[in-house]
Design a protein around this motif. Structure first.
Motif, PDB file in Angstrom:
ATOM      1  N   UNK A 153       0.819  -1.204   0.000  1.00 53.81           N
ATOM      2  CA  UNK A 153       0.000   0.000   0.000  1.00 53.81           C
ATOM      3  C   UNK A 153       0.857   1.260   0.000  1.00 53.81           C
ATOM      4  N   UNK A 154       2.031   1.192   0.612  1.00 55.08           N
ATOM      5  CA  UNK A 154       2.901   2.371   0.658  1.00 55.08           C
ATOM      6  C   UNK A 154       3.324   2.775  -0.748  1.00 55.08           C
ATOM      7  N   UNK A 155       3.679   1.775  -1.587  1.00 55.17           N
ATOM      8  CA  UNK A 155       4.086   2.055  -2.963  1.00 55.17           C
ATOM      9  C   UNK A 155       2.904   2.573  -3.784  1.00 55.17           C
ATOM     10  N   UNK A 156       1.721   2.027  -3.502  1.00 54.90           N
ATOM     11  CA  UNK A 156       0.502   2.491  -4.162  1.00 54.90           C
ATOM     12  C   UNK A 156       0.285   3.974  -3.872  1.00 54.90           C
ATOM     13  N   UNK A 157       0.395   4.340  -2.616  1.00 54.19           N
ATOM     14  CA  UNK A 157       0.202   5.723  -2.209  1.00 54.19           C
ATOM     15  C   UNK A 157       1.268   6.624  -2.830  1.00 54.19           C
ATOM     16  N   UNK A 158       2.516   6.150  -2.848  1.00 52.09           N
ATOM     17  CA  UNK A 158       3.613   6.930  -3.434  1.00 52.09           C
ATOM     18  C   UNK A 158       3.341   7.243  -4.891  1.00 52.09           C
ATOM     19  N   UNK A 159       2.894   6.219  -5.642  1.00 58.70           N
ATOM     20  CA  UNK A 159       2.675   6.404  -7.070  1.00 58.70           C
ATOM     21  C   UNK A 159       1.559   7.403  -7.347  1.00 58.70           C
ATOM     22  N   UNK A 160       0.462   7.301  -6.623  1.00 56.50           N
ATOM     23  CA  UNK A 160      -0.655   8.229  -6.849  1.00 56.50           C
ATOM     24  C   UNK A 160      -0.249   9.661  -6.496  1.00 56.50           C
ATOM     25  N   UNK A 161       0.415   9.835  -5.364  1.00 58.89           N
ATOM     26  CA  UNK A 161       0.806  11.180  -4.939  1.00 58.89           C
ATOM     27  C   UNK A 161       1.818  11.804  -5.897  1.00 58.89           C
ATOM     28  N   UNK A 162       2.810  11.022  -6.341  1.00 55.52           N
ATOM     29  CA  UNK A 162       3.828  11.559  -7.244  1.00 55.52           C
ATOM     30  C   UNK A 162       3.236  11.908  -8.603  1.00 55.52           C
ATOM     31  N   UNK A 163       2.485  10.960  -9.194  1.00 57.43           N
ATOM     32  CA  UNK A 163       1.949  11.198 -10.528  1.00 57.43           C
ATOM     33  C   UNK A 163       0.830  12.231 -10.522  1.00 57.43           C
ATOM     34  N   UNK A 164       0.370  12.612  -9.331  1.00 57.80           N
ATOM     35  CA  UNK A 164      -0.589  13.707  -9.250  1.00 57.80           C
ATOM     36  C   UNK A 164       0.050  15.040  -9.589  1.00 57.80           C
ATOM     37  N   UNK A 165       1.375  15.126  -9.445  1.00 57.98           N
ATOM     38  CA  UNK A 165       2.060  16.391  -9.742  1.00 57.98           C
ATOM     39  C   UNK A 165       3.080  16.286 -10.870  1.00 57.98           C
ATOM     40  N   UNK A 166       3.356  15.073 -11.364  1.00 54.83           N
ATOM     41  CA  UNK A 166       4.332  14.894 -12.436  1.00 54.83           C
ATOM     42  C   UNK A 166       3.603  14.694 -13.763  1.00 54.83           C
ATOM     43  N   UNK A 167       3.840  15.572 -14.714  1.00 56.60           N
ATOM     44  CA  UNK A 167       3.178  15.472 -16.020  1.00 56.60           C
ATOM     45  C   UNK A 167       4.182  15.786 -17.127  1.00 56.60           C
ATOM     46  N   UNK A 168       4.434  14.804 -17.972  1.00 56.37           N
ATOM     47  CA  UNK A 168       5.389  14.980 -19.077  1.00 56.37           C
ATOM     48  C   UNK A 168       5.050  13.981 -20.168  1.00 56.37           C
ATOM     49  N   UNK A 169       5.332  14.344 -21.407  1.00 61.73           N
ATOM     50  CA  UNK A 169       4.964  13.462 -22.525  1.00 61.73           C
ATOM     51  C   UNK A 169       5.724  12.142 -22.504  1.00 61.73           C
TER      52      UNK A 169
END
Length: 424
Positions: A153-169
């Motif tokens: 679950x920790x990795x799940x949370x990390x991925x959602x939080x990070x990709x919520x602010x990271x946007x690149x083609x």
């Protein structure tokens, strides 16, 4: 000497002052404790519910746990409620949504979109991946956190939080998530050509040198955004060919941010993480993961594309032998590319990849320097193509001019012949 009455008054005043001071300290101490106690309790609960992950070769691993083989999951099963409180309380859920900014979908919508989890695309270290027709239109890939997953679950949370602010083609876009009925799911944009790993080692479709060079450049742009464009910078920590996905145009995007860390993270020892064959040896010896560790992993991916040799098949031994001579890359070049690529471009890319693998991290290039080298190789290729096209056009133009001149000479001869006939 002061009268006894004055001394008694002074003693009473001092006593009252000390009493008031102690009472104030006790009051503020109790208030501070009441404010901090819930935070301590929350931290203790979240630590208690983060599972220790096991691992297997080719998966994202936590080397602080024991080695074991991952078990394939046929479909998502409802997990039983834990006796301990989960990190996903109602309070933290609301806070999580506001921080991530990623849409949350109910389980029933994902169940319908995946045709009751029957359209499986593959099996990853996170769990099974399903193809989904989203209710909002378009196709997506749904990763389901398996109960025996190598990620928690920790990795799940990390991925959602990070990709919520990271946007690149050149980063795979996270378009939603689901936490419902005991399930944790990540919903990504659909990458129709799958992973780079599958293409490198496929016997059916051969990646051309032009495609490989473009893929390397795409990966480099993705890492460059993480290291130099994101604020604060992000270290991926699990770069490998299996985590590079290709879209319908064969353009590459970096995926799987479950092990990623912001560069400013607290640095506490959390165990060795990564994938066997891609891990920086300096990280193994010092337990310090830096941007240069990502550079090492990228160097391995570049050599994979050049050689089509997997890191588990002693890739580094072949690379070390090849680097003993200036044209050593020729000896380890993928046989499917022999005679179908510019060998000078291969050598130039191999030299850069070798610098990425330098045993001393500080002597490895930055991702910006790597990108510049790849761009120069690509620009030289384009310039050469343009020059050849110009030569071809010039040659064609010369042939047309010669043909016109020949036709003019023929016309002149016909005119002279006609004049002679008229005179006769």
């Amino acid at each position: 000497m002061a009268p006894k009455g004055d001394l008694v008054i002074i003693g009473i005043c001092v006593g009252l002052a000390l009493g008031l001071l102690l009472a104030a300290l006790a009051f503020f101490g109790i208030r501070w404790y009441k404010k901090r106690a819930p935070l301590w309790h929350t931290n203790e609960r979240s630590v208690a519910t983060h599972p220790i992950r096991t691992n297997g070769l080719g998966t994202s691993t936590d080397f602080s746990a024991s080695l074991s083989s991952s078990v394939a999951v046929k479909g998502p099963q409802y997990s039983q409620k834990s006796s301990q409180p989960s990190w996903w309380s109602h309070h933290s859920k609301d806070r999580f949504v506001s921080v991530s900014g990623i849409p949350r979908y109910p389980y029933k919508d994902i169940q319908k979109a995946t045709q009751n989890f029957t359209t499986i695309l593959g099996q990853g270290s996170f769990g099974p991946v399903y193809k989904a027709a989203m209710p909002t239109g378009g196709v997506a890939a749904v990763k389901v956190l398996a109960s025996n997953s190598n990620q928690g679950e920790k990795e799940f949370q990390t991925e959602v939080c990070l990709l919520g602010r990271l946007h690149h083609r050149n980063l795979v876009n996270l378009i939603g998530y689901c936490v419902d009925k005991g399930q944790h799911m990540l919903i990504y944009e659909f990458m129709s050509n799958g992973s780079l790993e599958n293409h490198i080692y496929s016997e059916e479709k051969v990646l051309s040198w032009e495609e490989r060079l473009q893929i390397v450049l795409d990966i480099s742009h993705g890492i460059e955004y993480l290291h130099e464009g994101a604020v604060p910078p992000v270290i991926h920590r699990d770069l490998k060919s299996a985590n590079i996905l290709l879209d319908h145009s064969m353009r590459a995007k970096v995926a799987d941010f479950g092990l990623s860390k912001e560069e400013v993270f607290d640095g506490r020892n959390s165990g060795l993480k990564g994938t066997y064959g891609y891990i920086d040896p300096a990280y193994i010896s010092t337990n310090k993961f830096t941007m240069k560790s990502d550079i090492f992993s990228f160097g391995i991916i570049i050599f994979e594309l050049i050689t089509a040799i997997h890191p588990h098949q002693n890739l580094m031994e072949y690379v070390n032998l090849a680097c003993m001579s200036p044209d050593g890359a020729d000896e380890i070049l993928d046989k499917k590319l022999v005679g179908a690529c510019n060998i000078e471009e291969v050598r130039a890319l191999a030299r850069m990849a070798q610098k990425c693998l330098h045993k001393t991290p500080r002597k490895r290039p930055s991702i910006g320097e790597v990108t510049q080298v790849i761009l120069k190789i690509k620009h030289r290729r384009l310039a050469k193509t343009d020059t050849m096209s110009f030569v071809d056009r010039d040659s064609s133009f010369s042939r047309v001019v010669s043909r016109i001149e020949g036709q003019q000479i023929e016309l002149s001869k016909l005119a002279e012949t006609r004049e002679r006939h008229e005179e006769v």
